[in-house]
Design an enzyme around this catalytic site. Structure first.
Site, PDB file in Angstrom:
ATOM      1  N   LEU A  74       0.822  -1.217   0.000  1.00  0.00           N
ATOM      2  CA  LEU A  74       0.000   0.000   0.000  1.00  0.00           C
ATOM      3  C   LEU A  74       0.853   1.263   0.000  1.00  0.00           C
ATOM      4  CD1 LEU A  74      -2.839  -1.163   2.421  1.00  0.00           C
ATOM      5  CD2 LEU A  74      -2.843  -1.117  -0.089  1.00  0.00           C
ATOM      6  N   ARG A  75       2.161   1.119   0.108  1.00  0.00           N
ATOM      7  CA  ARG A  75       3.107   2.234  -0.074  1.00  0.00           C
ATOM      8  C   ARG A  75       2.971   3.329   0.969  1.00  0.00           C
ATOM      9  NH1 ARG A  75       5.743  -1.392  -2.747  1.00  0.00           N
ATOM     10  NH2 ARG A  75       5.238  -1.648  -4.965  1.00  0.00           N
ATOM     11  N   ASP A 162       9.062  -9.635   3.356  1.00  0.00           N
ATOM     12  CA  ASP A 162       8.718  -9.716   1.930  1.00  0.00           C
ATOM     13  C   ASP A 162       9.463  -8.693   1.087  1.00  0.00           C
ATOM     14  OD1 ASP A 162       7.121 -10.646  -0.352  1.00  0.00           O
ATOM     15  OD2 ASP A 162       6.336  -8.617  -0.292  1.00  0.00           O
ATOM     16  N   ASP A 335      -0.268 -10.007  -4.331  1.00  0.00           N
ATOM     17  CA  ASP A 335       1.006  -9.272  -4.362  1.00  0.00           C
ATOM     18  C   ASP A 335       0.825  -7.956  -5.133  1.00  0.00           C
ATOM     19  OD1 ASP A 335       3.624  -8.509  -4.000  1.00  0.00           O
ATOM     20  OD2 ASP A 335       4.501 -10.075  -5.267  1.00  0.00           O
ATOM     21  N   HIS A 339       3.259   0.744  -8.852  1.00  0.00           N
ATOM     22  CA  HIS A 339       4.439   1.549  -9.193  1.00  0.00           C
ATOM     23  C   HIS A 339       4.005   2.658 -10.143  1.00  0.00           C
ATOM     24  CE1 HIS A 339       7.477  -0.962  -7.336  1.00  0.00           C
ATOM     25  NE2 HIS A 339       6.979  -2.040  -7.919  1.00  0.00           N
TER      26      HIS A 339
END
Lengths: 452, 312
Positions: A74-75, A162, A335, A339
């Protein structure tokens, strides 16, 4: 995407009746066409409704338990741009997910209780439940165990470094031994760094043809075999995420036959796509290849096909589909890795690994179902109740339970349009493709979180 | 069933690789190169590309390829601009795509690109409207080198149909080898790959390709031998124990060439490491076609520039 279509936690509980809908509940193997009612956020007896509820025609639709994604990015916290917790949660709701598990490889990483709490706080009011997976090691540096019990107390449902394996075997063993006491699984990204270094796609004929460095199957297999040996010694629960090789699947199959507590998930793109996509193919793994063609400049070397682990060979993708069908693979996890375009519109070697997946996971699963290689009941189980169980959630469509469900049209087609995605990101090679499966309604914990 | 009528191969806007080029297209490019070789002397085509601006974007060091593209462009009347990477925005963190789009806006119509990333030419073709000629992309392809090699071999061997050509060296990491394999197979030749096993991995099982485990087997009866430049800076990480061991096992010399067909020629894409992959005696001897390869560079690139722009 119109935000009005999304609800959030805190909205009032919903009530409605769906007439003649195909209800699938893997808890008891239910697959039957009947009426389904939700009253004040709970599953109710359709014969005992008030009569004032909205009536929905369920013809051609499926109702299933809400989906649970064990693996999303989720950045946040981070330098921002590609996704936020809020936009990722909307993408989840649109994809039928009612729970998503945020991976800790943020900036800074989620390696201490305060950061776990920060994400959970920030996710309040999001369009789905957000769970947090904490880092196994401090700073995800693979050197020292993070405070795992304290993070579990703060809400972490599992632990993972991860993005990488924990390279040190002794530290991995220590993590597993400790987590057995904490009662949370270790979620392993299985990749031996010395074997994978410098590689950008699966080793094989396509990599050789394209002049791209190949990631060998042994990169995943050696870590899985190592971890299974450590599980046998420690008794801790291991969950292998984004399994991408038939050899790794075999290792897990053997471990489960021994009764070891090993579970695993596979991404939709490791099932449906293949390494041939890097060379420009856009045919699913179960479709016969058209034969060798020169790389198409419009699709070959597309940075959106760069993922880690890399897209599997066709043979491995089909083996993974078999593993999903027979239940050795417990769950489908996306996953989802957003980006920005500038990290993908570059030479393939330089592309950031990862693709988004929350809004296309169900569709790729349904595409597999349409081939007859997967049962719809099994697909639903792998998207909902099995991953939920792994993090200690339960899902049920039984009367009296909280309404946590998705309703979708499995046959309807939609075209993946970059500009229409709920995610802030659009890095997917599926853009422009027509896929089966349109979500009509998502209800999380009794509240409507998405309505078409 | 009615067979497809023979038809002209479609004109291509780009030359990204030799892979996928049909035999007729390859032969036509080689014929065009022969025509260009004559035209260069008579100067008959010197206004063919006068409307075109050729942009040379070399992100990796190159002398012979860059110079031959420049001469090819000038021989056909094109305006040639050289984007030397040092001192340009390419060295200042601007992305490749941004740089190429800027080049396009400044008027470049034909891009000649060399880049360390495999697929860089495909990316350029996808993201800009320029004609793209691949002058070498990563480990992937170097199609103009393959064309000039094919022209050299076609003339020396009087055609490639049924010929057996050995390629010796680090095939796996060679864009020259990859493009040559496609071109030679399409032209009807058999390709035999020789080198340390990790250097020829990944090519097994393809129709027309043979794999040889020793230099003697690699050369046995072949009609020509192409050896590749050993990347000296990379040998330590390239999966072989030492350069000395490679040289002992795989260096081409007159003695070993006796396994090949009598007078079988030797090619090398240059620049050579004499004494390492080939002896100086062989590189400079009567079997060597290295000089002819260089001479064919300009006419082949003239042909490619004329073909992608539709001028010929």
């Amino acid at each position: 995407m119109n935000p009005a279509r999304f609800g959030q936690a805190g909205d009032p509980p919903t009530s409605f009746v769906v007439r003649r809908v195909r209800v699938i509940d893997p808890n008891d193997g239910t697959d039957a066409v009947r009426d389904l009612a939700v009253l004040d956020g709970h599953i109710a007896d359709p014969a005992r409704t008030r009569g004032s509820e909205e009536e929905i025609d369920g013809d051609g639709l499926v109702v299933a338990p809400g989906f649970c994604d064990l693996h999303v990015h989720l950045r946040e916290p981070g330098d921002g741009g590609a996704e936020t917790i809020a936009s990722g949660a909307r993408a989840a709701a649109r994809g039928g997910f009612t729970t998503i598990c945020a991976m800790p490889n943020t900036t800074p990483p989620l390696d201490e209780p305060a950061r776990i709490r920060w994400v959970l706080e920030r996710a309040r009011g999001a369009s789905c439940r957000v769970r947090v997976i904490g880092s196994v090691t401090v700073g995800r540096a693979g050197e020292q165990l993070a405070e795992l019990a304290s993070m579990a107390d703060a809400g972490a449902v599992a632990f993972s470094d991860d993005g990488a394996s924990i390279p040190d075997a002794r530290l991995t063993r220590a993590a597993l031994a400790y987590l057995r006491g904490v009662g949370r699984p270790l979620v392993e990204h299985a990749e031996e760094p010395s074997l994978a270094a410098g590689s950008v796609m699966r080793a094989g004929p396509t990599a050789a043809r394209l002049g791209l460095r190949g990631w060998p199957v042994s990169a995943e297999l050696t870590v899985i075999e190592r971890d299974i040996a450590l599980v046998a010694e420690t008794g801790a629960a291991l969950h292998v995420t984004h399994l991408s090789t038939a050899a790794g699947l075999d290792a897990i199959r053997r471990a489960r036959a021994r009764g070891l507590p090993v579970t695993c998930d596979v991404t939709p793109h490791h099932l449906a796509l293949s390494d041939e996509w890097v060379g420009g193919s856009r045919r699913f793994s179960w479709e016969e290849p058209t034969g060798e063609a020169a790389p198409d400049p419009d699709t070959a070397y597309d940075g959106s096909c760069r993922v880690n682990p890399p897209l599997a060979s066709r043979a491995d993708a089909l083996a993974l589909l078999d593993g999903l069908r027979d239940g050795v693979i417990d769950a489908i996890a996306t996953d989802h890795a957003p980006h920005p375009p500038e990290r993908k519109l570059v030479p393939f070697d330089d592309a950031a690994p990862g693709m988004i997946g929350l809004e296309t996971a169900l569709s790729l699963g349904l595409a597999a179902v349409e081939t007859g290689r997967l049962e719809l009941l099994r697909l639903v189980a792998a998207l909902s109740i099995r991953p939920a169980e792994i993090i200690g959630e339960r899902r049920s469509l039984a009367i009296g339970e909280p309404a946590d469900l998705v309703m979708f049209d499995p046959a309807a087609r939609w075209t993946v349009d970059r500009d229409e995605l709920a995610s802030d990101a659009s890095n997917t090679p599926l853009a422009g493709m027509e896929l089966p499966g349109v979500v009509h309604l998502t209800v999380a914990d009794g509240r409507i979180t998405y309505r078409r | 069933m009615i067979a497809d009528a023979p038809r002209q191969a479609p004109a291509r806007r780009h030359l990204l690789d030799t892979e996928g080029l049909a035999r007729a297209e390859l032969e036509r490019l080689l014929d065009l190169a022969v025509e260009m070789r004559a035209a260069r002397d008579t100067r008959t085509h010197r206004s063919l590309l006068e409307r075109e601006t050729l942009g040379l974007a070399f992100y990796e060091a190159s002398t012979r390829t860059r110079v031959s593209f420049e001469l090819a462009g000038r021989a056909l009347g094109a305006t040639v601009v050289d984007l030397s990477v040092a001192g340009s925005s390419a060295g200042k963190g601007e992305s490749l795509v941004d740089t190429l789009r800027t080049l396009e806006r400044t008027g470049v119509s034909v891009l000649v690109l060399r880049h360390a990333g495999s697929g860089a030419a495909h990316l350029a073709a996808r993201t800009t409207g320029m004609h793209v000629v691949n002058a070498g992309d990563g480990l992937h392809g170097h199609p103009t080198q393959a064309l000039l090699d094919a022209l050299t071999l076609r003339e020396q061997l009087d055609g490639l149909e049924g010929r057996v050509i050995a390629i010796v060296g680090d095939v796996a990491h060679s864009r020259v080898a990859r493009s040559n394999i496609h071109a030679l197979l399409a032209l009807g030749a058999t390709v035999r790959l020789g080198g340390p096993r990790p250097w020829i991995a990944g090519f097994d099982g393809r129709t027309g390709i043979e794999i040889a485990g020793t230099i003697e087997d690699a050369l046995d009866g072949v009609d020509a031998v192409m050896t590749l430049r050993v990347q000296l800076e990379r040998s330590a990480g390239a999966g072989i124990p030492s350069l000395g061991e490679y040289t002992r096992s795989w260096r081409l010399d007159e003695e070993r060439m006796r396994h090949a067909a009598p007078d079988a020629p030797v090619l090398h894409p240059g620049p050579t490491n004499e004494g390492i992959e080939i002896t100086a005696e062989l590189a400079n001897g009567p079997r060597s076609l290295i000089g002819r390869q260089v001479e064919n560079g300009v006419p082949v690139r003239m042909a490619v520039l004329a073909a992608v722009t539709g001028a010929a």
